[in-house]
Design a protein around this motif. Structure first.
Motif, PDB file in Angstrom:
ATOM      1  N   ARG A   1       0.814  -1.209   0.000  1.00 56.37           N
ATOM      2  CA  ARG A   1       0.000   0.000   0.000  1.00 56.37           C
ATOM      3  C   ARG A   1       0.850   1.263   0.000  1.00 56.37           C
TER       4      ARG A   1
ATOM      5  N   GLY B   1      -0.821  11.630   6.266  1.00 52.93           N
ATOM      6  CA  GLY B   1      -1.604  10.927   5.254  1.00 52.93           C
ATOM      7  C   GLY B   1      -3.079  10.990   5.566  1.00 52.93           C
ATOM      8  N   LYS B   2      -3.863  10.528   4.646  1.00 49.81           N
ATOM      9  CA  LYS B   2      -5.312  10.529   4.810  1.00 49.81           C
ATOM     10  C   LYS B   2      -5.730   9.455   5.812  1.00 49.81           C
TER      11      LYS B   2
ATOM     12  N   SER C   1      -5.008   5.325   5.657  1.00 46.08           N
ATOM     13  CA  SER C   1      -3.885   5.037   4.748  1.00 46.08           C
ATOM     14  C   SER C   1      -2.822   4.135   5.369  1.00 46.08           C
TER      15      SER C   1
ATOM     16  N   ASN D   1      -3.198  13.897  10.030  1.00 51.26           N
ATOM     17  CA  ASN D   1      -3.840  14.198   8.756  1.00 51.26           C
ATOM     18  C   ASN D   1      -4.057  15.705   8.624  1.00 51.26           C
TER      19      ASN D   1
END
Length: 293
Positions: free
Chosen positions: A157, A185-186, A189, A279
């Motif tokens: 990923r 990151g989102k 994730s 995030n």
């Protein structure tokens, strides 16, 4: 004419003492006064043969008894030494030595090992046991979530450069340099899983790590500040080589909450590593990076 000799008087006895081996004196029965030399010689040979057998039997019995006594004494002495060593190892807090030294000694005697080999085996077992116990304690203190391990993480990923960075961080040298890790990151994730997997590998190497969410950490800091225990709590957190703060900025914090959090980060600057996931927007990244990098 048969040549003979005169035997001692009838009432006279021959007393034989076998070097204190026979408690009672032995004597011949009455013999005729006149006996042929050949017959007398045969009689003496038979007598001394029987006497020798008796002496040998008594000697063998005495030797066996002495051997049994000596073996019993050795067993008793060995048991006493084992009890003494067990007590001493307990006082020295060496549980593996206490539990394994008897079996190791028996194995060393059977395999004809040297003293150094015997001692090396015991010290190796002791060190391995202590290391396993220390890692278990560190894993418990780390509060890492279950299931987020290095083996269960899906590396496909992540981009290739991030995979290489994680592999590089596994050796834990960044903890020696007190460097920080920021992972943005989102949601969903894999940020938290990646840092937890990395922390697990570091704990297995004997490094002290602590995982906590940002909201829980802020609440603890606020309670400590209210009770005038904030310096004590910060000192406790400084005992960990790496502090993982998960989900920074996931919930908007007030000014007071951000102050205590930044106080902690400032105290850890160049004293311990911070591993942070967030995030946040790009403007918040700049502020956080400028504070803890």
């Amino acid at each position: 004419m048969d040549c003979g000799f005169v035997w001692p008087p009838v009432k006279r006895s021959i007393w034989i003492s076998c070097v204190n081996r026979l408690p009672m004196p032995i004597h011949f029965r009455r013999l005729p006064t006149l006996m042929s030399s050949r017959r007398a010689l045969v009689t003496l040979i038979v007598y001394f043969t029987r006497l020798t057998r008796k002496v040998l039997t008594m000697t063998t019995t005495t030797t066996k008894t002495r051997r049994k006594t000596t073996a019993a004494s050795r067993v008793a002495a060995k048991s006493g030494k084992i009890e003494t060593l067990t007590t001493q190892f307990r006082e020295l807090r060496m549980p593996t030595f206490r539990d394994q030294f008897v079996a190791a000694a028996t194995r060393a005697e059977a395999e004809n090992l040297s003293h150094l080999d015997y001692l090396l085996e015991l010290t190796t077992l002791e060190c391995e046991t202590r290391r396993e116990g220390r890692i278990k304690r560190l894993m418990t203190r780390s509060s890492l979530p279950l299931g987020k391990s290095w083996q269960s993480f899906q590396f496909d990923r992540l981009p290739m450069n991030v995979r290489r960075q994680l592999e590089t961080l596994r050796d834990g040298t960044f903890l020696n340099r007190r460097e920080n890790i920021l992972l943005f990151g989102k949601p969903g994730s894999g940020k938290s899983h990646a840092l937890c997997a990395l922390a697990e590998q570091l704990v297995l190497q004997g490094r002290s790590m602590l995982f906590t969410t940002c909201s829980l950490l802020v609440q603890q800091l606020l309670m400590a500040k209210r009770d005038l225990r904030l310096p004590k709590l910060i000192k406790q957190l400084s005992s960990f080589e790496g502090l993982i703060i998960d989900d920074l900025g996931y919930v908007q914090q007030s000014r007071e909450e951000m102050e205590v959090l930044f106080t902690l980060l400032a105290e850890r600057y160049e004293r311990g590593s911070v591993l942070l996931t967030s995030n946040l927007a790009f403007s918040w990244k700049i502020k956080v990076s400028g504070l803890i990098s």
